[in-house]
Design an enzyme around this catalytic site. Structure first.
Site, PDB file in Angstrom:
ATOM      1  N   TYR A 122     -25.507 -52.810  28.082  1.00 24.27           N
ATOM      2  CA  TYR A 122     -24.266 -52.056  27.915  1.00 24.27           C
ATOM      3  C   TYR A 122     -24.215 -50.962  28.970  1.00 24.27           C
ATOM      4  CZ  TYR A 122     -23.511 -53.937  23.150  1.00 24.27           C
ATOM      5  OH  TYR A 122     -23.304 -54.747  22.060  1.00 24.27           O
ATOM      6  N   HIS A 127     -19.008 -50.214  28.281  1.00 23.12           N
ATOM      7  CA  HIS A 127     -19.051 -49.555  26.976  1.00 23.12           C
ATOM      8  C   HIS A 127     -18.748 -48.062  27.036  1.00 23.12           C
ATOM      9  CE1 HIS A 127     -21.100 -48.271  23.114  1.00 23.12           C
ATOM     10  NE2 HIS A 127     -20.409 -49.311  22.692  1.00 23.12           N
ATOM     11  N   ARG A 148     -21.240 -51.586  10.632  1.00 20.17           N
ATOM     12  CA  ARG A 148     -20.997 -52.973  10.229  1.00 20.17           C
ATOM     13  C   ARG A 148     -22.029 -53.927  10.823  1.00 20.17           C
ATOM     14  NH1 ARG A 148     -16.235 -55.340   8.352  1.00 20.17           N
ATOM     15  NH2 ARG A 148     -15.784 -53.208   7.713  1.00 20.17           N
ATOM     16  N   ASN A 186     -18.659 -63.709  19.514  1.00 18.32           N
ATOM     17  CA  ASN A 186     -17.539 -62.803  19.269  1.00 18.32           C
ATOM     18  C   ASN A 186     -16.596 -63.365  18.212  1.00 18.32           C
ATOM     19  OD1 ASN A 186     -18.495 -61.092  21.249  1.00 18.32           O
ATOM     20  ND2 ASN A 186     -17.038 -61.742  22.806  1.00 18.32           N
ATOM     21  N   ARG A 200     -11.552 -52.360  28.126  1.00 18.80           N
ATOM     22  CA  ARG A 200     -12.299 -53.615  28.037  1.00 18.80           C
ATOM     23  C   ARG A 200     -11.687 -54.570  27.023  1.00 18.80           C
ATOM     24  NH1 ARG A 200     -17.076 -52.708  25.007  1.00 18.80           N
ATOM     25  NH2 ARG A 200     -16.161 -53.952  23.350  1.00 18.80           N
ATOM     26  N   ARG A 242     -26.467 -47.309  15.674  1.00 13.01           N
ATOM     27  CA  ARG A 242     -27.088 -48.630  15.788  1.00 13.01           C
ATOM     28  C   ARG A 242     -28.330 -48.487  16.658  1.00 13.01           C
ATOM     29  NH1 ARG A 242     -23.246 -52.428  14.082  1.00 13.01           N
ATOM     30  NH2 ARG A 242     -21.062 -51.830  14.434  1.00 13.01           N
ATOM     31  N   HIS A 288     -20.151 -41.774  14.159  1.00  9.87           N
ATOM     32  CA  HIS A 288     -20.226 -42.647  15.329  1.00  9.87           C
ATOM     33  C   HIS A 288     -20.682 -41.911  16.582  1.00  9.87           C
ATOM     34  CE1 HIS A 288     -18.374 -45.398  18.477  1.00  9.87           C
ATOM     35  NE2 HIS A 288     -19.079 -46.231  17.743  1.00  9.87           N
TER      36      HIS A 288
END
Length: 849
Positions: free
Chosen positions: A575, A699, A512, A141, A671, A482, A542
């Site tokens: 997730y 998530h 990204r 992270n 979160r 993704r 997204h």
């Protein structure tokens, strides 16, 4: 002795053949932090901060040692207040609460989140090897944080942003922000090495999982490592001299390198030469050491093997010192979408530019000679005060979870989480048979899948795979943000195109760190005959939506999947995400209109059911909150419960403060970063902020509005971050089926009752474990929610945590569904024996087992 040995293991050999000091890591870390804080902290500390620091400085690992099941509720993160963060917010206006950096700063709020991740590694109730993995997660992270967030601040700093804006007391300049970040990161790293050296590594030794120092190897083992070096490592290494004839070499972002000082014994001037050895990323970081019993869980790092075999790379030279370093490049490179003729070419150019972007961080071993540090600082052009981090052990802790431990060879299985297999959704169990259709299951009613508790392969993936093969399906449209290169979703879309179906896929190239993968996926889909769009100028796509058009009885029916998570089988196993499978014609029309906007030229004025950003979503959510505020002001019961990854939008935050002042009960399950501060007298007394950190990454984004006792439920892809609401295409779908609403409400209740993996944000900006269920300090909302007693899932979550409670419930539901299916088949067998059911029907049912 164990602590000393662990320290020797973690401290790579910094000077060839040098003796080891064997000092206590705790003392060194403590003294070093004291020195650093005095020398480098330029911002005055409050008395409370100083007192807190002094209290913890007496024994900086005491909290780590004592932090277990017995006193979880007493642990606080960050352990000490962060410089720059105001603790007392009384008297601040709404505008100050949502704009002042001392109330909320994105970077420091994110670092507080990473403290909560690290706290899992500090928790002795968590299985030992999982704690090691959370150290790796925290480090990973941090790598992304420097590449993105610090990189962005560095760009602002270089552009002189502080001179372009009207300076106010509530906003920090990039220089101030970077200073606060450096102080907070050094404290976080200090604690990381403390828990690793003092607790986790010694505990692993007790289970025969050992990280060896090269000097601890036997002669036979050193010979084996020499042979391994010659055979597997040396051919991949390129020693690079640095002198007037050899410029400083290219250093890749996050790559591990060795800085070598050496002398030529034939040189009369005794000049000290300098060289760089970059360790290829395709070399395994941890090498298994042969033992008398064969190969056990004994390892050594690849850099130690290289350091102790440098004579093979620098023949005839005298090695003076060899120390490791690691540099991070800026991933926040400039992007001019409005001027791009082709998004694909723009992304390819950006990936090329990122490889050569400026450095934002330099990590060095703490025994690296000062002159070598200075040389690297000059060559990499980093700030020696803010950008250099002296590591007290291994560099690149993100690779700790790649240690190839053999479990099951006498290794305690309790070192890992108990395996929790994903279950097939009860409604889809029959779908395992060849003669059953997922589409017929969806026609019977909407299906809510909850990953990773429900298997991705038998739900979302199966939906796309069946659509690709079904001769009645004529078209498939999907968005991909993704996913993995070998994803079955990609294969299914390619198969659908090969089967003559119309396939349109919007691949977001601007995701990204996944740009290169997405470029490859887009090209692969194009080669298969799919219609591929790369995204929209100025917006990221997204949303997670898939639409399947099927011809049924001379008309078209639209089936949709709308989710909170990506179409990625890998992340779907770690997730937590929701997905809705529906054939609601209104939702189908909305999704169809959405794809017109995404793939063509289409201005949609409104959507009937979907909430879509950037044009409508923020206003619609604000209107829903306004209705709760109106009810509260009339004295009616009103509540808002939101579960998100992050919350930083000023409009949404102001509206939540307004709701609290009106008497609306606000429960926020966040979160990551959170702009809202609960517990401010007269402002946020009715707000509670909870964060769940567990074995899975929370998530899903879920929204509940009490609506006068007839609650409204939504979920989708959007957080309440300004970037989501204004700069991305997001989709949120209403959940109208009462049974599905009950499932979501149970999850929200369980999250708010969690006493095992939850944290609560205090009015001072720090996070604490919630009090035990029956504690007098436990808030009323923990006993009841929405005016009723807690559900069974909530009660169980208070004992074992949200995620374990859902794992148990999902397994139970799956067993009950399979048991019911077996009973149905047994009944059919009995009827078949009496010729009361046709052979075809019997075959179809039994095949669905």
């Amino acid at each position: 002795d164990k602590a000393r040995r662990a320290m020797r293991v973690l401290r790579s050999s910094t000077r060839a053949h040098s003796s080891r000091s064997g000092f206590c890591a705790r003392t060194k870390c403590q003294e070093r932090w004291k020195t650093k804080s005095v020398q480098e902290t330029a911002v005055p500390e409050t008395r409370a901060v100083v007192e807190e620091r002094e209290k913890h400085a007496s024994d900086p690992v005491e909290a780590v040692r004592d932090y277990g099941v017995e006193n979880r509720s007493s642990f606080v993160v960050p352990p000490m207040p962060m410089n720059g963060v105001a603790e007392d917010l009384s008297g601040k206006s709404f505008e100050e609460l949502v704009k002042s950096h001392d109330v909320y700063n994105h970077e420091l709020s994110w670092l507080a989140f990473n403290w909560r991740v690290l706290a899992v590694a500090m928790d002795r109730s968590v299985p030992l090897f999982e704690r090691l993995r959370f150290v790796a997660i925290s480090s990973r992270n941090l790598d992304e944080f420097f590449a993105k967030r610090v990189g962005g601040l560095k760009r602002q700093q270089a552009a002189g942003v502080e001179n372009l804006k009207v300076r106010t007391s509530v906003l920090w300049t990039p220089d101030e922000n970077l200073l606060y970040i450096a102080e907070a990161v050094k404290e976080l790293l200090c604690k990381t090495y403390e828990v690793l050296v003092e607790d986790i590594i010694p505990s692993l030794l007790e289970h025969s999982i050992c990280l060896f120092d090269y000097e601890e190897l036997t002669s036979r083992q050193k010979s084996a490592m020499r042979e391994h070096f010659v055979r597997e490592i040396e051919p991949l290494l390129t020693p690079l001299a640095v002198d007037p004839g050899h410029p400083f070499p290219y250093i890749g972002s996050l790559s591990l390198s060795l800085a070598v000082e050496l002398q030529d014994p034939l040189d009369d001037e005794r000049y000290v030469d300098f060289a760089i050895v970059t360790i290829p990323s395709n070399l395994p970081r941890f090498i298994r050491i042969p033992t008398d019993e064969g190969y056990d869980n004994h390892f050594i790092t690849v850099e130690q093997v290289i350091k102790n075999n440098l004579d093979r790379l620098f023949g005839g030279m005298v090695i003076i010192s060899c120390t490791a370093f690691r540099a991070t490049r800026n991933a926040d490179v400039e992007r001019n979408e409005d001027e791009a003729d082709d998004l694909l070419e723009m992304i390819i150019d950006e990936l090329r530019d990122r490889r050569f972007s400026k450095f934002v961080r330099l990590e060095v071993e703490d025994t690296m000679p000062p002159d070598i540090v200075s040389r690297l600082v000059d060559e990499l052009m980093v700030d020696p005060k803010l950008d250099v981090y002296h590591s007290q052990g291994l560099l690149g802790l993100e690779q700790l979870d790649s240690i190839p431990v053999y479990f099951g060879r006498g290794v305690d299985e309790n070192l890992e989480f108990v395996h929790a297999a994903s279950q097939t959704h009860p409604r889809l169990i029959k779908n395992k048979g060849k003669n059953t259709s997922m589409f017929s299951m969806i026609r019977k009613g909407d299906i809510l899948v909850h990953h990773p508790y429900h298997a991705f392969a038998t739900s979302t993936q199966a939906f796309v795979e069946q659509a690709a093969k079904d001769p009645s399906v004529v078209a498939i449209k999907a968005t991909l943000y993704r996913t993995s290169s070998d994803s079955p979703i990609i294969s299914a879309l390619i198969k659908a195109a090969e089967n003559g179906k119309q396939v349109a896929v919007l691949v977001e190239l601007k995701a990204r760190f996944d740009e290169a993968r997405n470029v490859g996926i887009a090209q692969k889909l194009e080669d298969a005959g799919c219609n591929v769009a790369y995204g929209l100028i100025g917006l990221k796509i997204h949303c997670k939506t898939t639409m399947v058009i099927r011809r049924e009885k001379n008309e078209y029916r639209t089936y949709c999947h709308i989710g909170t998570g990506n179409y990625n089988p890998s992340t779907a196993s770690i997730y937590t995400d929701y997905g809705l499978l529906t054939c609601d014609p209104v939702i189908g029309k909305d999704v169809s209109d959405l794809f017109k906007f995404l793939t063509g030229y289409h201005h949609q004025q409104s959507y009937e059911k979907l909430l879509v950003a950037p044009n409508f979503m923020r206003k619609q959510f604000a209107a829903l909150m306004d209705k709760e505020i109106e009810r509260a002001r009339r004295g009616e019961e009103a509540s808002i419960t939101i579960k998100l990854n992050g919350l930083d939008d000023k409009v949404m935050s102001s509206k939540l403060y307004e709701a609290s002042c009106a008497g609306v009960m606000v429960n926020l399950i966040i979160r990551g970063v959170c702009q809202v501060r609960p517990g401010i007298p007269g402002v946020s007394d009715n707000i509670r902020v909870v964060s769940i950190i567990g074995r899975y990454l929370e998530h899903h984004r879920v929204y509940r509005f009490h609506n006068g006792g007839n609650p409204l439920f939504y979920f989708g892809s959007s957080d309440w971050m300004t970037r989501n609401l204004l700069r991305r295409v997001e989709v949120v779908v209403p959940i109208e089926d009462t049974q599905l609403q009950k499932q979501i409400q149970d999850m929200l209740e369980a999250a708010l009752h969690d006493k095992f993996s939850a944290w609560e944000l205090g009015a001072d900006g720090r996070w604490r474990r919630p009090p035990p269920p029956m504690s007098k300090d436990a808030p009323r909302e923990q006993y009841t929610m929405f005016g009723k007693k807690p559900c069974s899932l909530a009660k169980r979550a208070a004992e074992v945590g949200l995620q374990t409670a859902i794992i148990e419930r999902t397994a139970k539901e799956s067993k009950e569904a399979k048991r019911a299916q077996k009973k149905a088949i047994a009944a059919l067998k009995k009827k078949a024996a009496h010729k009361l059911v046709s052979a075809v029907d019997f075959y179809n049912v039994t095949q669905s087992m």
